[in-house]
Design an enzyme around this catalytic site. Structure first.
Site, mmCIF file in Angstrom:
data_model
loop_
_atom_site.group_PDB
_atom_site.id
_atom_site.type_symbol
_atom_site.label_atom_id
_atom_site.label_comp_id
_atom_site.label_asym_id
_atom_site.label_seq_id
_atom_site.Cartn_x
_atom_site.Cartn_y
_atom_site.Cartn_z
ATOM 1 N N ASP A 210 45.294 43.621 31.367
ATOM 2 C CA ASP A 210 44.434 43.695 30.183
ATOM 3 C C ASP A 210 44.334 45.142 29.728
ATOM 4 O O ASP A 210 44.840 46.049 30.368
ATOM 5 C CB ASP A 210 43.036 43.156 30.517
ATOM 6 C CG ASP A 210 42.371 43.969 31.628
ATOM 7 O OD1 ASP A 210 41.697 44.958 31.312
ATOM 8 O OD2 ASP A 210 42.563 43.630 32.813
ATOM 9 N N ASP A 212 41.387 46.748 29.409
ATOM 10 C CA ASP A 212 40.013 47.138 29.706
ATOM 11 C C ASP A 212 39.163 46.877 28.460
ATOM 12 O O ASP A 212 39.425 45.919 27.736
ATOM 13 C CB ASP A 212 39.959 48.600 30.196
ATOM 14 C CG ASP A 212 38.727 48.874 31.053
ATOM 15 O OD1 ASP A 212 38.526 48.147 32.048
ATOM 16 O OD2 ASP A 212 37.977 49.803 30.737
#
Length: 292
Positions: A210, A212
């Site tokens: 991802d 973040d």
């Protein structure tokens, strides 16, 4: 010249190694408590390999409760010479996208609730972690990832946070814009420091799940998105690991970067003043220098 024994610590989603000959789960006893799980030993392409699931099979341990000292001691105790960490992480860089891998070469340690050294009162030691990963082993991991068709980045700074919560937006922006970190995770510290104290060559392969919370198009971390990406990353990681025996070979020379001699001048406590109980606990980690 010695025998190569490759160790792999598997992170989120990586709970075994494909293709091992004569795979055997063993219980290893350490003076630092129980490791995260049994270790899986076997042979892959003629090279001995040992696997340890960092969070335990079934993912029962949080980043803060992983028994890092017991894990490193157990792997050293069974003869591991070259240790590869595989772990999930978030990215602070647009070009380091979910599904990419990063071969880490630096860390910023923001953990605070973990035992970070094998040494202490009664046997004091100071090792250098200026360069906390082994360049030789990192190069092999990078080559293995390329051979496996993985989009991989050579070099990156890993911000190790305590967790288990993900970052606030303010923290994410600070780590990215002010501190210059490239990825963020929760498990590579104190693992890398302990591996250095145990004189193990250590490389970290971070699997991006991802962006973040800093990314304007992604917002907060979505756990369901992470799990979907983890599934794909886990198979990529197993493919990467399968390339390592051919790259590292059955035998090894002393590490050209001195990882396997990190304790040579590190222990400051003079022999008559060392705590016998602590010295006994250090038999696997530091036996080369304490008993030499």
């Amino acid at each position: 010249m010695g025998e190569t024994v490759i160790g792999v610590i598997g992170g989120s989603g990586v709970y075994d190694i494909d293709g091992l000959e004569n795979p055997t789960w063993q219980t290893i006893t350490t003076p630092w408590g129980e490791p995260s799980d049994q270790v899986l030993s076997g042979v892959l392409d003629g090279v001995k390999m040992v696997f340890l699931p960092r969070h335990g099979r079934g993912h029962t341990l949080s980043p803060s409760t992983v028994p890092y000292r017991a894990n490193i001691d157990a792997l050293k105790r069974v003869g591991v010479t070259d240790l590869i960490s595989v772990s999930a992480c978030g990215s602070f860089r647009e070009e380091m996208a979910p599904g990419d891998f990063v071969v880490i070469d630096q860390f910023i340690d923001r953990t605070f609730a973990r035992d970070k050294s094998f040494f202490g009162t009664g046997c004091v030691a100071h090792v250098s972690v200026a360069h906390p990963t082994c360049p030789r082993l990192g190069k092999a991991c990078h080559e293995a990832a390329q051979t496996a068709g993985i989009n991989v980045h050579q070099g990156g700074t890993y911000l190790a946070m305590e967790g288990p919560q993900f970052s606030t937006l303010a923290e994410s922006k600070m780590y990215r814009e002010v501190w210059g970190a490239d990825v963020i995770g929760m498990t590579n510290m104190p693992e890398a420091k302990l591996a250095r104290e145990a004189e193990l060559c250590y490389a970290s392969v971070a699997m991006i799940t991802d962006y973040d919370s800093w990314h304007p198009d992604h917002g907060e971390v979505d756990v369901m998105d992470i799990i979907r990406t983890l599934t794909g990353n886990a198979q990529k990681a197993r493919t990467l690991v399968s390339q390592l025996p051919g790259l590292l070979g059955r035998t090894r020379e002393p590490c050209p970067h001195g990882c396997d001699r990190a304790l040579e001048y590190a222990i400051l406590t003079q022999a008559p003043h060392r705590d016998p109980e602590l010295v006994a606990k250090l038999d696997a980690v530091a036996g080369r220098v304490l008993n030499g």
